[in-house]
Write a protein that holds these residues in place. Sequence first.
Motif, PDB file in Angstrom:
ATOM      1  N   THR A   1      36.029  56.886  34.135  1.00  0.00           N
ATOM      2  CA  THR A   1      36.025  55.560  34.729  1.00  0.00           C
ATOM      3  C   THR A   1      37.422  55.213  35.232  1.00  0.00           C
ATOM      4  N   LYS A   2      37.440  54.399  36.279  1.00  0.00           N
ATOM      5  CA  LYS A   2      38.718  53.979  36.832  1.00  0.00           C
ATOM      6  C   LYS A   2      39.276  52.841  35.990  1.00  0.00           C
ATOM      7  N   PRO A   3      40.597  52.758  35.905  1.00  0.00           N
ATOM      8  CA  PRO A   3      41.192  51.626  35.216  1.00  0.00           C
ATOM      9  C   PRO A   3      40.840  50.329  35.963  1.00  0.00           C
ATOM     10  N   THR A   4      40.603  49.261  35.221  1.00  0.00           N
ATOM     11  CA  THR A   4      40.199  47.999  35.837  1.00  0.00           C
ATOM     12  C   THR A   4      41.030  46.843  35.304  1.00  0.00           C
ATOM     13  N   GLY A   5      40.879  45.718  35.968  1.00  0.00           N
ATOM     14  CA  GLY A   5      41.499  44.472  35.555  1.00  0.00           C
ATOM     15  C   GLY A   5      40.738  43.345  36.228  1.00  0.00           C
ATOM     16  N   TYR A   6      41.256  42.134  36.121  1.00  0.00           N
ATOM     17  CA  TYR A   6      40.573  41.003  36.747  1.00  0.00           C
ATOM     18  C   TYR A   6      41.588  39.950  37.174  1.00  0.00           C
ATOM     19  N   ILE A   7      41.116  39.007  37.987  1.00  0.00           N
ATOM     20  CA  ILE A   7      41.933  37.883  38.410  1.00  0.00           C
ATOM     21  C   ILE A   7      41.471  36.672  37.617  1.00  0.00           C
ATOM     22  N   SER A   8      42.402  36.025  36.938  1.00  0.00           N
ATOM     23  CA  SER A   8      42.050  34.879  36.102  1.00  0.00           C
ATOM     24  C   SER A   8      41.747  33.661  36.971  1.00  0.00           C
ATOM     25  N   GLY A   9      41.216  32.628  36.354  1.00  0.00           N
ATOM     26  CA  GLY A   9      40.900  31.400  37.065  1.00  0.00           C
ATOM     27  C   GLY A   9      42.123  30.634  37.537  1.00  0.00           C
ATOM     28  N   THR A  10      43.306  31.027  37.073  1.00  0.00           N
ATOM     29  CA  THR A  10      44.547  30.389  37.503  1.00  0.00           C
ATOM     30  C   THR A  10      45.309  31.238  38.517  1.00  0.00           C
ATOM     31  N   GLY A  11      44.720  32.343  38.958  1.00  0.00           N
ATOM     32  CA  GLY A  11      45.337  33.162  39.994  1.00  0.00           C
ATOM     33  C   GLY A  11      46.317  34.204  39.509  1.00  0.00           C
ATOM     34  N   LYS A  12      46.085  34.758  38.337  1.00  0.00           N
ATOM     35  CA  LYS A  12      46.954  35.808  37.804  1.00  0.00           C
ATOM     36  C   LYS A  12      46.215  37.137  37.814  1.00  0.00           C
ATOM     37  N   LEU A  13      46.918  38.213  38.201  1.00  0.00           N
ATOM     38  CA  LEU A  13      46.372  39.561  38.058  1.00  0.00           C
ATOM     39  C   LEU A  13      46.518  39.934  36.598  1.00  0.00           C
ATOM     40  N   VAL A  14      45.424  40.133  35.908  1.00  0.00           N
ATOM     41  CA  VAL A  14      45.464  40.434  34.476  1.00  0.00           C
ATOM     42  C   VAL A  14      45.162  41.914  34.281  1.00  0.00           C
ATOM     43  N   LEU A  15      46.068  42.589  33.592  1.00  0.00           N
ATOM     44  CA  LEU A  15      45.920  44.008  33.281  1.00  0.00           C
ATOM     45  C   LEU A  15      45.829  44.158  31.768  1.00  0.00           C
ATOM     46  N   PRO A  16      44.666  44.589  31.248  1.00  0.00           N
ATOM     47  CA  PRO A  16      44.521  44.779  29.804  1.00  0.00           C
ATOM     48  C   PRO A  16      45.415  45.913  29.289  1.00  0.00           C
ATOM     49  N   PRO A  17      45.725  45.911  28.000  1.00  0.00           N
ATOM     50  CA  PRO A  17      46.582  46.970  27.434  1.00  0.00           C
ATOM     51  C   PRO A  17      46.020  48.376  27.644  1.00  0.00           C
ATOM     52  N   LYS A  18      44.691  48.528  27.575  1.00  0.00           N
ATOM     53  CA  LYS A  18      44.073  49.839  27.772  1.00  0.00           C
ATOM     54  C   LYS A  18      44.342  50.356  29.184  1.00  0.00           C
ATOM     55  N   THR A  19      44.276  49.482  30.172  1.00  0.00           N
ATOM     56  CA  THR A  19      44.543  49.864  31.555  1.00  0.00           C
ATOM     57  C   THR A  19      45.993  50.273  31.734  1.00  0.00           C
ATOM     58  N   LEU A  20      46.900  49.501  31.169  1.00  0.00           N
ATOM     59  CA  LEU A  20      48.326  49.846  31.267  1.00  0.00           C
ATOM     60  C   LEU A  20      48.622  51.175  30.608  1.00  0.00           C
ATOM     61  N   GLU A  21      47.940  51.452  29.510  1.00  0.00           N
ATOM     62  CA  GLU A  21      48.124  52.727  28.806  1.00  0.00           C
ATOM     63  C   GLU A  21      47.621  53.887  29.665  1.00  0.00           C
ATOM     64  N   GLU A  22      46.457  53.703  30.306  1.00  0.00           N
ATOM     65  CA  GLU A  22      45.906  54.753  31.172  1.00  0.00           C
ATOM     66  C   GLU A  22      46.827  55.040  32.356  1.00  0.00           C
ATOM     67  N   LEU A  23      47.432  53.986  32.904  1.00  0.00           N
ATOM     68  CA  LEU A  23      48.311  54.152  34.067  1.00  0.00           C
ATOM     69  C   LEU A  23      49.706  54.636  33.678  1.00  0.00           C
ATOM     70  N   GLY A  24      50.062  54.491  32.407  1.00  0.00           N
ATOM     71  CA  GLY A  24      51.387  54.900  31.956  1.00  0.00           C
ATOM     72  C   GLY A  24      52.472  53.923  32.373  1.00  0.00           C
ATOM     73  N   VAL A  25      52.135  52.634  32.426  1.00  0.00           N
ATOM     74  CA  VAL A  25      53.079  51.603  32.843  1.00  0.00           C
ATOM     75  C   VAL A  25      53.662  50.916  31.615  1.00  0.00           C
ATOM     76  N   GLU A  26      54.971  50.767  31.595  1.00  0.00           N
ATOM     77  CA  GLU A  26      55.653  50.012  30.544  1.00  0.00           C
ATOM     78  C   GLU A  26      55.760  48.578  31.049  1.00  0.00           C
ATOM     79  N   PRO A  27      54.942  47.650  30.510  1.00  0.00           N
ATOM     80  CA  PRO A  27      54.809  46.320  31.106  1.00  0.00           C
ATOM     81  C   PRO A  27      56.061  45.445  31.070  1.00  0.00           C
ATOM     82  N   LEU A  28      56.864  45.547  30.051  1.00  0.00           N
ATOM     83  CA  LEU A  28      58.014  44.660  29.947  1.00  0.00           C
ATOM     84  C   LEU A  28      59.202  45.112  30.784  1.00  0.00           C
ATOM     85  N   SER A  29      59.266  46.386  31.135  1.00  0.00           N
ATOM     86  CA  SER A  29      60.418  46.874  31.892  1.00  0.00           C
ATOM     87  C   SER A  29      60.100  47.193  33.354  1.00  0.00           C
ATOM     88  N   THR A  30      58.835  47.314  33.710  1.00  0.00           N
ATOM     89  CA  THR A  30      58.466  47.686  35.074  1.00  0.00           C
ATOM     90  C   THR A  30      58.301  46.447  35.941  1.00  0.00           C
TER      91      THR A  30
END
Length: 156
Positions: free
Chosen positions: A25-54
């Motif tokens: 399955t492809k990594p997924t996320g959603y757009i919140s009702g306030t207009g934020k791109l939300v990336l769950p921890p599982k998605t960030l782990e799959e992509l190999g992104v360090e959220p606080l430094s990237t």
Amino acid sequence: MKANTIKFFSPEENAPATKKVKAQTKPTGYISGTGKLVLPPKTLEELGVEPLSTRFKIGAPDGKRTLKYLYLIPSSDEEGTFAMTKSGRGFSIPLDVILKKGGVDFEKTKYTFDITIFNYEEGVVGYELALGTAEPKPEYTGKPRGRKPKKDVGAE
């Protein structure tokens, strides 16, 4: 019986069928009702992104009125980039003004996105976010096409 009317089997055809490997399955996320791109921890782990430094440069296809794709390109520059912030269990990037200008009505409709990895430049990997709604496609209300159905003779 003629020789060309006989179908012969091979031993491989008699072997039990192997189980199909489940499609990844492809990594997924959603757009919140306030207009934020939300990336769950599982998605960030799959992509190999360090959220606080990237930090990301965020873009869209040039010349398009409505946003159907967003592009996230990791960047080390501080200027002109977006940082991820902690929100709930995941991380988010606030983009409410950009999404409204792009015709994304996140306040009324729940949007999700699938993430595809692509090569942006030499040694730089980018992420393509394909936006889609969670609601089903509206029913077709136009003129019916094709042959008209036959009426039942016995029903009268």
